[in-house]
Design a protein around this motif. Sequence first.
Motif, mmCIF file in Angstrom:
data_model
loop_
_atom_site.group_PDB
_atom_site.id
_atom_site.type_symbol
_atom_site.label_atom_id
_atom_site.label_comp_id
_atom_site.label_asym_id
_atom_site.label_seq_id
_atom_site.Cartn_x
_atom_site.Cartn_y
_atom_site.Cartn_z
ATOM 1 N N MET A 108 29.256 -15.192 -16.688
ATOM 2 C CA MET A 108 30.077 -14.223 -17.400
ATOM 3 C C MET A 108 30.066 -14.552 -18.892
ATOM 4 N N LYS A 109 29.964 -13.511 -19.693
ATOM 5 C CA LYS A 109 29.924 -13.680 -21.142
ATOM 6 C C LYS A 109 31.297 -14.025 -21.696
ATOM 7 N N THR A 110 31.279 -14.784 -22.780
ATOM 8 C CA THR A 110 32.507 -15.078 -23.507
ATOM 9 C C THR A 110 32.827 -13.886 -24.401
ATOM 10 N N ILE A 111 34.083 -13.493 -24.396
ATOM 11 C CA ILE A 111 34.528 -12.384 -25.246
ATOM 12 C C ILE A 111 35.375 -12.976 -26.359
ATOM 13 N N GLU A 112 34.935 -12.740 -27.600
ATOM 14 C CA GLU A 112 35.656 -13.248 -28.768
ATOM 15 C C GLU A 112 36.591 -12.173 -29.305
ATOM 16 N N ARG A 113 37.787 -12.598 -29.686
ATOM 17 C CA ARG A 113 38.709 -11.697 -30.367
ATOM 18 C C ARG A 113 38.278 -11.591 -31.820
ATOM 19 N N ILE A 114 38.368 -10.389 -32.380
ATOM 20 C CA ILE A 114 37.988 -10.182 -33.773
ATOM 21 C C ILE A 114 39.031 -9.287 -34.441
ATOM 22 N N GLU A 115 39.249 -9.515 -35.716
ATOM 23 C CA GLU A 115 40.136 -8.647 -36.493
ATOM 24 C C GLU A 115 39.359 -7.409 -36.911
ATOM 25 N N LYS A 116 40.042 -6.280 -36.940
ATOM 26 C CA LYS A 116 39.405 -5.003 -37.286
ATOM 27 C C LYS A 116 38.646 -5.097 -38.609
ATOM 28 N N GLU A 117 39.222 -5.765 -39.599
ATOM 29 C CA GLU A 117 38.618 -5.850 -40.927
ATOM 30 C C GLU A 117 37.292 -6.619 -40.929
ATOM 31 N N ASP A 118 37.074 -7.483 -39.932
ATOM 32 C CA ASP A 118 35.846 -8.279 -39.865
ATOM 33 C C ASP A 118 34.686 -7.537 -39.199
ATOM 34 N N ILE A 119 34.955 -6.391 -38.591
ATOM 35 C CA ILE A 119 33.910 -5.626 -37.895
ATOM 36 C C ILE A 119 32.838 -5.158 -38.870
ATOM 37 N N LYS A 120 33.235 -4.860 -40.108
ATOM 38 C CA LYS A 120 32.255 -4.363 -41.085
ATOM 39 C C LYS A 120 31.148 -5.372 -41.382
ATOM 40 N N ASN A 121 31.350 -6.647 -41.042
ATOM 41 C CA ASN A 121 30.343 -7.689 -41.275
ATOM 42 C C ASN A 121 29.371 -7.847 -40.109
ATOM 43 N N LEU A 122 29.572 -7.097 -39.033
ATOM 44 C CA LEU A 122 28.729 -7.218 -37.836
ATOM 45 C C LEU A 122 27.554 -6.252 -37.884
ATOM 46 N N LYS A 123 26.497 -6.596 -37.164
ATOM 47 C CA LYS A 123 25.315 -5.733 -37.034
ATOM 48 C C LYS A 123 25.272 -5.195 -35.601
ATOM 49 N N PHE A 124 24.850 -3.931 -35.471
ATOM 50 C CA PHE A 124 24.790 -3.283 -34.163
ATOM 51 C C PHE A 124 23.382 -2.794 -33.871
ATOM 52 N N ASN A 125 23.021 -2.779 -32.580
ATOM 53 C CA ASN A 125 21.758 -2.207 -32.096
ATOM 54 C C ASN A 125 21.905 -0.709 -31.921
ATOM 55 N N LYS A 126 20.769 -0.057 -31.749
ATOM 56 C CA LYS A 126 20.771 1.360 -31.388
ATOM 57 C C LYS A 126 20.788 1.523 -29.865
ATOM 58 N N LYS A 127 20.580 0.416 -29.131
ATOM 59 C CA LYS A 127 20.481 0.513 -27.666
ATOM 60 C C LYS A 127 21.841 0.762 -27.018
ATOM 61 N N GLU A 128 21.798 1.418 -25.886
ATOM 62 C CA GLU A 128 22.989 1.712 -25.084
ATOM 63 C C GLU A 128 23.381 0.454 -24.313
ATOM 64 N N VAL A 129 24.659 0.076 -24.373
ATOM 65 C CA VAL A 129 25.114 -1.136 -23.676
ATOM 66 C C VAL A 129 25.528 -0.878 -22.228
ATOM 67 N N LEU A 130 25.788 0.371 -21.884
ATOM 68 C CA LEU A 130 26.164 0.702 -20.510
ATOM 69 C C LEU A 130 24.931 1.107 -19.712
ATOM 70 N N LEU A 131 24.990 0.904 -18.401
ATOM 71 C CA LEU A 131 23.797 1.078 -17.569
ATOM 72 C C LEU A 131 23.696 2.428 -16.869
ATOM 73 N N THR A 132 24.836 3.054 -16.554
ATOM 74 C CA THR A 132 24.768 4.285 -15.760
ATOM 75 C C THR A 132 25.433 5.462 -16.482
ATOM 76 N N ASP A 133 25.052 6.654 -16.070
ATOM 77 C CA ASP A 133 25.659 7.871 -16.617
ATOM 78 C C ASP A 133 27.153 7.937 -16.306
ATOM 79 N N ILE A 134 27.548 7.419 -15.149
ATOM 80 C CA ILE A 134 28.968 7.414 -14.770
ATOM 81 C C ILE A 134 29.771 6.538 -15.726
#
Length: 93
Positions: free
Chosen positions: A1-27
Amino acid sequence: MKTIERIEKEDIKNLKFNKKEVLLTDIEIKKRWNELFRAQALGNLLQSKVQITFETADEKTYVVNTTIWAVGQEFITLKGGIHIPVNAVLEVD
């Protein structure tokens, strides 16, 4: 199981995101849209916060407790003008 880190909203702007979909199914994707629109209504009507769990480009998982102001086709907008790509959102509680 992955570790989930808590983050402050203001720190999100420093993160990089992929274009890939993180969910596996249409449901799961349909459920996410329902959760996002519900959270947007709670944010706009009641200023209620929700927990958003999302994944970044380096495949780290974060959780933030914040208000969703707007849900668009590609991004959600949080209070303070912070954006998260919809395809990076794993869960909204």
